[in-house]
Design an enzyme around this catalytic site. Sequence first.
Site, PDB file in Angstrom:
ATOM      1  N   GLY A   1       0.815  -1.221   0.000  1.00  0.00           N
ATOM      2  CA  GLY A   1       0.000   0.000   0.000  1.00  0.00           C
ATOM      3  C   GLY A   1       0.842   1.261   0.000  1.00  0.00           C
ATOM      4  O   GLY A   1       2.062   1.221   0.116  1.00  0.00           O
TER       5      GLY A   1
ATOM      6  N   GLY B   1       2.576   3.830   1.464  1.00  0.00           N
ATOM      7  CA  GLY B   1       3.146   4.148   2.767  1.00  0.00           C
ATOM      8  C   GLY B   1       3.645   5.574   2.863  1.00  0.00           C
ATOM      9  O   GLY B   1       3.938   6.075   3.945  1.00  0.00           O
TER      10      GLY B   1
ATOM     11  N   LYS C   1       3.739  11.843  -3.728  1.00  0.00           N
ATOM     12  CA  LYS C   1       4.739  10.951  -3.146  1.00  0.00           C
ATOM     13  C   LYS C   1       5.532  11.764  -2.121  1.00  0.00           C
ATOM     14  O   LYS C   1       6.029  12.843  -2.449  1.00  0.00           O
ATOM     15  CB  LYS C   1       5.659  10.449  -4.268  1.00  0.00           C
TER      16      LYS C   1
ATOM     17  N   ARG D   1       2.591  13.582  -8.858  1.00  0.00           N
ATOM     18  CA  ARG D   1       2.735  12.660  -9.981  1.00  0.00           C
ATOM     19  C   ARG D   1       1.407  12.522 -10.713  1.00  0.00           C
ATOM     20  O   ARG D   1       0.344  12.589 -10.096  1.00  0.00           O
ATOM     21  CB  ARG D   1       3.181  11.311  -9.407  1.00  0.00           C
TER      22      ARG D   1
ATOM     23  N   ASP E   1       4.325  -4.714  -7.448  1.00  0.00           N
ATOM     24  CA  ASP E   1       3.623  -3.471  -7.101  1.00  0.00           C
ATOM     25  C   ASP E   1       4.146  -2.305  -7.926  1.00  0.00           C
ATOM     26  O   ASP E   1       3.536  -1.235  -7.925  1.00  0.00           O
ATOM     27  CB  ASP E   1       3.760  -3.166  -5.603  1.00  0.00           C
ATOM     28  N   ASN E   2       5.244  -2.499  -8.614  1.00  0.00           N
ATOM     29  CA  ASN E   2       5.776  -1.461  -9.494  1.00  0.00           C
ATOM     30  C   ASN E   2       5.556  -1.817 -10.966  1.00  0.00           C
ATOM     31  O   ASN E   2       6.260  -1.327 -11.836  1.00  0.00           O
ATOM     32  CB  ASN E   2       7.271  -1.239  -9.226  1.00  0.00           C
TER      33      ASN E   2
ATOM     34  N   ASP F   1       7.320   4.341 -10.610  1.00  0.00           N
ATOM     35  CA  ASP F   1       8.182   4.256  -9.433  1.00  0.00           C
ATOM     36  C   ASP F   1       9.667   4.224  -9.768  1.00  0.00           C
ATOM     37  O   ASP F   1      10.317   3.185  -9.792  1.00  0.00           O
ATOM     38  CB  ASP F   1       7.808   3.057  -8.543  1.00  0.00           C
TER      39      ASP F   1
HETATM   40  P1  AMP Z   1       8.764   1.468  -3.518  1.00  0.00           P
HETATM   41  O1  AMP Z   1      10.010   0.696  -3.387  1.00  0.00           O
HETATM   42  O2  AMP Z   1       8.966   2.966  -3.522  1.00  0.00           O
HETATM   43  O3  AMP Z   1       7.905   1.000  -4.624  1.00  0.00           O
HETATM   44  O4  AMP Z   1       7.957   1.212  -2.159  1.00  0.00           O
HETATM   45  C1  AMP Z   1       7.615  -0.059  -1.691  1.00  0.00           C
HETATM   46  C2  AMP Z   1       6.696   0.087  -0.495  1.00  0.00           C
HETATM   47  O5  AMP Z   1       7.377   0.762   0.572  1.00  0.00           O
HETATM   48  C3  AMP Z   1       5.437   0.876  -0.750  1.00  0.00           C
HETATM   49  O6  AMP Z   1       4.422   0.310   0.025  1.00  0.00           O
HETATM   50  C4  AMP Z   1       5.806   2.246  -0.275  1.00  0.00           C
HETATM   51  O7  AMP Z   1       4.678   3.007   0.060  1.00  0.00           O
HETATM   52  C5  AMP Z   1       6.654   1.928   0.944  1.00  0.00           C
HETATM   53  N1  AMP Z   1       7.615   2.988   1.275  1.00  0.00           N
HETATM   54  C6  AMP Z   1       8.747   3.313   0.624  1.00  0.00           C
HETATM   55  N2  AMP Z   1       9.373   4.327   1.231  1.00  0.00           N
HETATM   56  C7  AMP Z   1       8.639   4.679   2.309  1.00  0.00           C
HETATM   57  C8  AMP Z   1       8.757   5.663   3.354  1.00  0.00           C
HETATM   58  N3  AMP Z   1       9.787   6.511   3.419  1.00  0.00           N
HETATM   59  N4  AMP Z   1       7.786   5.695   4.284  1.00  0.00           N
HETATM   60  C9  AMP Z   1       6.754   4.856   4.244  1.00  0.00           C
HETATM   61  N5  AMP Z   1       6.574   3.912   3.315  1.00  0.00           N
HETATM   62  C10 AMP Z   1       7.501   3.819   2.344  1.00  0.00           C
HETATM   63 MG    MG Z   2       6.344   1.245  -5.516  1.00  0.00          MG
END
Ligand code: AMP
Ligand code: MG
Length: 489
Positions: free
Chosen positions: A96, A98, A119, A182, A258-259, A268
């Site tokens: 989800g 985050g 973001k 975005r 998820d990406n 992403d």
């Molecule tokens: P990503 O690698 O950016 O696709 O993120 C993978 C997951 O980690 C997703 O659920 C993001 O929302 C969460 N996420 C990445 N960075 C953060 C952050 N700094 N704080 C909270 N959630 C994060």
């Molecule tokens: Mg992602």
Amino acid sequence: MTSTTLTTLNAQVSLGSRFATEFPELALPWQADEAPEPKLLALNLPLAAELGLDADLLRSEEGLRLLVGTAVPEGAVPVAQAYAGHQFGGFSPRLGDGRALLLGELTARDGALRDLHLKGSGRTPFSRGADGLAAVGPMLREYLVSEAMHALGIPTTRSLAVVATGRQVRRERWLPGAVLTRVASSHLRVGSFQYAASTGDTELVRRLADEAIARHHPAAAEAENRYLGLLDAVLEAQADLVGRWMLVGFVHGVMNTDNTTISGETIDYGPCAFLDGFDAAAVFSSIDTGGRYAFRNQPAVLQWNLTRFAETILSLLAETEEEAIAVATDRLNAFPPRYVAIWSAGMRAKLGLAPVEQEEVDALVADLLPLLQAGRVDYTSFFRALADAGRGHADPLRALSDDPALVDEWTGRWRAFSPDSDAMDRVNPVYIPRNELLEEALDAAATGDLQPFEQLLEAVSDPYTERPGFERYASAPGEPGPFVTYCGT
Ligand code: AMP
Ligand code: MG
């Protein structure tokens, strides 16, 4: 400030709540964190125009508050989206948003819906102990690389703005924080389907599939089985996407499910990079220790991700599971040849060759990559220098390789096909966001100097037209060394 005082915003921006309303199971209403001192770092004027958003409004106090999510027009319902995902092969049932929010949907000038998404907008119930924030550097990085991809004609999410929040973000050290605004044709991911499927609610999966058809693949509705039509359409869009990545030398870095979008847009931008000295095994991401998402693995990884997608919609594909698996497998097996066809056609164009003598051209391409690998030839510069060689200037090409004699031999074979150098220049970029230049621009931006960022953005926004004053953006780095990018958190 309450929504009733947002006079200009309410009058000028209409933001739908389609996803929030139709998919409450996947949408958690949530609010962005306050930004103590919002400051506009980058604003995409052509994109704002496409979206029918007034640039002066976006630059105003209300506009900045919209761009960081602390002011939304009446009727909008910002949500954190729920999704699952395979990360480096391991399944996480609940990822989800985050550190992201879907503000809502805009109707662009072309009549199509676009998600307006943030973001770095603060913690959400999906943050799992992380801070929900983003630093200026990685957000400017996503802005620049996504706009470069767009200019290269590669489907991608877009970047409308980066706004510094005035808040410090703790990483290895304290960094200035930012929010990226975005824009995407949607944020439906393979992981969205995985989340829906894991609830066991097949009607939810069906509604999500219908939404994907309506928003991205309307022609699928004409198929005998519209969900099989959807699977075919997603396979086709993703084969095209990964083909384009490979042709331009792009390494995504984190191809988790998820990406991977249902629309076929790149999404992403974290530890992504473009190849410089050609290396089929190139990995740029510090977290990809096993090389799962190495350059050459990307098409196979995508097929793996699409297999995960097909699994989520099995119940919609046929009467029995056995039948559904058979038909899905059949479709998934069509992915590799489809990818190869896209790659071959793209390579032929990059080499300026007419669409005849396919087998000979395939052999020529097959011999090219080991040659580039052996000489660690700069992948982007090679094709422009080759076009120049076609015009009779072979020195720049020979200078790119450690072994010019090998290049001469191959170039001789290539010339026999009567290549069209001008056609090559129309499909081979001069300017890409080269790793060192991008890092240099982001380092300067961190000290408050945005000039190198803006200059690089200008170069990559018109990637095929060689211009005076941009020479350094066109040249291969002297010593292609190991380059590592860190996950953009
Ligand atoms: P990503 O690698 O950016 O696709 O993120 C993978 C997951 O980690 C997703 O659920 C993001 O929302 C969460 N996420 C990445 N960075 C953060 C952050 N700094 N704080 C909270 N959630 C994060
Ligand atoms: Mg992602």
